[in-house]
Design an enzyme around this catalytic site. Structure first.
Site, PDB file in Angstrom:
ATOM      1  N   ILE A 141       0.843  -1.199   0.000  1.00 54.91           N
ATOM      2  CA  ILE A 141       0.000   0.000   0.000  1.00 54.91           C
ATOM      3  C   ILE A 141       0.881   1.254   0.000  1.00 54.91           C
ATOM      4  CG2 ILE A 141      -1.958  -1.085   1.165  1.00 54.91           C
ATOM      5  CD1 ILE A 141      -1.112   0.529   3.707  1.00 54.91           C
ATOM      6  N   ASP A 142       2.151   1.102   0.432  1.00 51.37           N
ATOM      7  CA  ASP A 142       3.024   2.278   0.582  1.00 51.37           C
ATOM      8  C   ASP A 142       3.501   2.850  -0.760  1.00 51.37           C
ATOM      9  OD1 ASP A 142       2.759   1.594   3.249  1.00 51.37           O
ATOM     10  OD2 ASP A 142       4.730   0.641   3.376  1.00 51.37           O
ATOM     11  N   ARG A 177     -14.245  22.232  13.403  1.00 55.29           N
ATOM     12  CA  ARG A 177     -13.054  21.611  13.980  1.00 55.29           C
ATOM     13  C   ARG A 177     -11.956  21.422  12.941  1.00 55.29           C
ATOM     14  NH1 ARG A 177     -15.961  16.754  17.422  1.00 55.29           N
ATOM     15  NH2 ARG A 177     -15.964  17.853  19.403  1.00 55.29           N
ATOM     16  N   MET A 184      -1.179   5.463   6.661  1.00 48.00           N
ATOM     17  CA  MET A 184       0.042   4.660   6.620  1.00 48.00           C
ATOM     18  C   MET A 184       0.972   5.123   5.487  1.00 48.00           C
ATOM     19  SD  MET A 184      -1.165   0.799   7.448  1.00 48.00           S
ATOM     20  CE  MET A 184      -1.383   0.236   9.125  1.00 48.00           C
ATOM     21  N   GLY A 185       2.008   4.352   5.248  1.00 45.58           N
ATOM     22  CA  GLY A 185       2.938   4.695   4.160  1.00 45.58           C
ATOM     23  C   GLY A 185       4.402   4.520   4.535  1.00 45.58           C
ATOM     24  N   ARG A 186       4.644   4.244   5.807  1.00 42.90           N
ATOM     25  CA  ARG A 186       6.018   4.141   6.337  1.00 42.90           C
ATOM     26  C   ARG A 186       6.862   5.348   5.957  1.00 42.90           C
ATOM     27  NH1 ARG A 186       6.274   0.470   9.537  1.00 42.90           N
ATOM     28  NH2 ARG A 186       8.428   0.227  10.156  1.00 42.90           N
TER      29      ARG A 186
HETATM   30  O1  F6P Z   1       4.114  -1.638   4.655  1.00 41.77           O
HETATM   31  C1  F6P Z   1       2.727  -1.675   4.801  1.00 41.77           C
HETATM   32  C2  F6P Z   1       2.347  -1.180   6.169  1.00 41.77           C
HETATM   33  O2  F6P Z   1       0.933  -1.214   6.269  1.00 41.77           O
HETATM   34  C3  F6P Z   1       2.871   0.213   6.505  1.00 41.77           C
HETATM   35  O3  F6P Z   1       2.144   1.232   5.884  1.00 41.77           O
HETATM   36  C4  F6P Z   1       2.804   0.183   8.016  1.00 41.77           C
HETATM   37  O4  F6P Z   1       3.725   1.062   8.613  1.00 41.77           O
HETATM   38  C5  F6P Z   1       3.185  -1.233   8.313  1.00 41.77           C
HETATM   39  O5  F6P Z   1       2.890  -2.008   7.176  1.00 41.77           O
HETATM   40  C6  F6P Z   1       2.479  -1.818   9.498  1.00 41.77           C
HETATM   41  O6  F6P Z   1       3.070  -3.040   9.760  1.00 41.77           O
HETATM   42  P1  F6P Z   1       2.466  -4.176  10.687  1.00 41.77           P
HETATM   43  O7  F6P Z   1       1.515  -4.974   9.819  1.00 41.77           O
HETATM   44  O8  F6P Z   1       3.662  -4.960  11.079  1.00 41.77           O
HETATM   45  O9  F6P Z   1       1.772  -3.498  11.813  1.00 41.77           O
END
Ligand code: F6P
Length: 380
Positions: A141-142, A177, A184-186
């Site tokens: 997804i990243d 607000r 997500m996305g690391r």
């Molecule tokens: O790499 C995909 C991802 O969903 C990232 O966006 C996120 O930081 C990570 O995996 C979360 O990892 P886990 O499944 O180990 O919590």
């Protein structure tokens, strides 16, 4: 002539895993090639645990195009070149790749398709150096796999985030607000940036642009001065303030993987600071795993099908050690060697190491230019 192939799905799941599997199975069947799936990614390869996949009604692979998850499972933190094992009551890391190679050879698999991100493709490259025929397909997804313009699963994640922004808009407006959405996305800001544009957000903070919270607050104050008493802020989990640290919620993979950081918490931090700086009530929503689950978007179904069919076509042409990619909008392939970039050392750390070749948002990308043109504040 290849006769028998296997698929493995590895890493965090995405919507579209099953669509790729289906495309490989169908293309294989149409060419009289037997297809199997290792259960739980590289773990299944190591334990030689696999099932046959066909399109017969009773097979696991029937009716799976719109299905979320992976019918053959997936595993995170399963680097067979550096695998955790118990020895004399102690946990040690060992290179188990020779067992995988034996399994593949003994059971006569002519090619293994590796569906995964950076770490998965690094291990695939290492297996190919040991003589195994592999073909990678870029998943995450990243959207941060090198050499391709898009990974499968990304579009669905963006659609989920854009839908969330739409929903936050109405409640933000009603209650005057600031609503912050953490996505997500690391270490890459693709999901945040694209969903911010798709959802009409006012501010988007991404890891590639360290942010000044005062700049984001000023954007919101300007809106307030024009009578717009609400704002939407999208924050990538890896966003970092200028001179500050990435927000780490804890450890993942029992602390035993290469990239153990569990990101999270930056959204709350940003919401609190914006409330103080603007005087507007502020709340944070963390979107989390909904971005990875459920049915793939139509775009991801098509992309996944294209990737799966192309991978099988490459296998029939005996073009191994490659990754299917999209280049200039068209299906293509590139060597896994190019994908791993400087992360050359066999077997050692795989995935998200400093040497990794992650594809991040660049300042000349159309998404950055478009966001700036329409006045989305990027925290700078
Ligand atoms: O790499 C995909 C991802 O969903 C990232 O966006 C996120 O930081 C990570 O995996 C979360 O990892 P886990 O499944 O180990 O919590």
């Amino acid at each position: 002539m290849i006769k028998k192939v296997a698929i493995l799905a590895n890493g965090g799941d995405v919507s579209g895993f099953n669509a790729v599997i289906r495309a490989i199975v169908k293309t294989a069947e149409n060419n009289n090639i037997e297809c199997y799936g290792f259960i739980d990614g590289y773990r299944g390869l190591l334990s030689n645990n696999y099932v046959q996949l066909t399109t017969e009604a009773e097979s696991k692979a029937s009716g799976i195009l719109p299905k979320g998850g992976s019918i053959i499972g997936s595993s995170t933190n399963a680097n067979v070149f550096n695998f955790p094992v118990e020895e004399n009551g102690e946990r040690v890391f060992k290179d188990m790749s020779d067992i995988c190679i034996e399994n593949i050879k003994n059971d006569g698999f002519d090619c293994v398709f590796t569906l995964g991100g950076d770490g998965t493709q690094k291990s695939a490259r290492d297996l190919s150096l040991k003589g195994i025929n592999v073909i990678g397909i870029p998943k995450t997804i990243d959207n941060d796999v090198a050499c391709t313009e898009i990974t499968f699963g990304y579009n669905t994640a963006v659609s989920v985030a854009a839908d969330a922004i739409d929903r936050l808009h109405s409640t933000a407006e009603t209650h005057h607000r600031i609503l912050v959405l953490e996505v997500m996305g690391r270490y890459a800001g693709w999901i945040a940036l694209e969903s911010a544009i798709a959802g009409g957000a006012d501010v988007a903070l991404i890891p590639e642009i360290p942010y000044d919270i005062n700049k984001a607050a000023q954007k919101i104050i300007n809106r307030k001065n024009r009578g717009k008493n609400f704002s939407i802020v999208v924050v990538a989990e890896g966003a970092t303030p200028i001179g500050g640290q990435m927000c780490i919620r804890g450890k993942r993979n029992n602390g035993s993987g290469v990239d153990n950081n569990r990101l999270g918490g930056i959204g709350e931090q940003v919401a609190k600071q914006l409330e103080e700086l603007t005087g507007l009530d502020s709340r944070c929503t963390v979107l989390g795993y909904t971005q990875r689950g459920g049915s793939p978007s139509a775009f991801d179904r098509v992309l996944s099908t294209k990737y799966g069919a192309k991978a099988m076509e490459l296998a029939m042409q005996e073009k191994f050690g490659v990754l299917t990619i999209i280049k200039n909008g068209k299906l293509d392939y590139v060597s896994l060697e190019e994908v791993v970039g400087n992360n050359k050392k066999v077997g050692a750390a795989s995935g998200n190491t400093p040497e990794s070749n992650l594809r991040k948002v660049t300042m000349d990308h159309d998404l950055v230019k478009t966001a700036r043109s329409i006045g989305i504040n990027l925290g700078d």
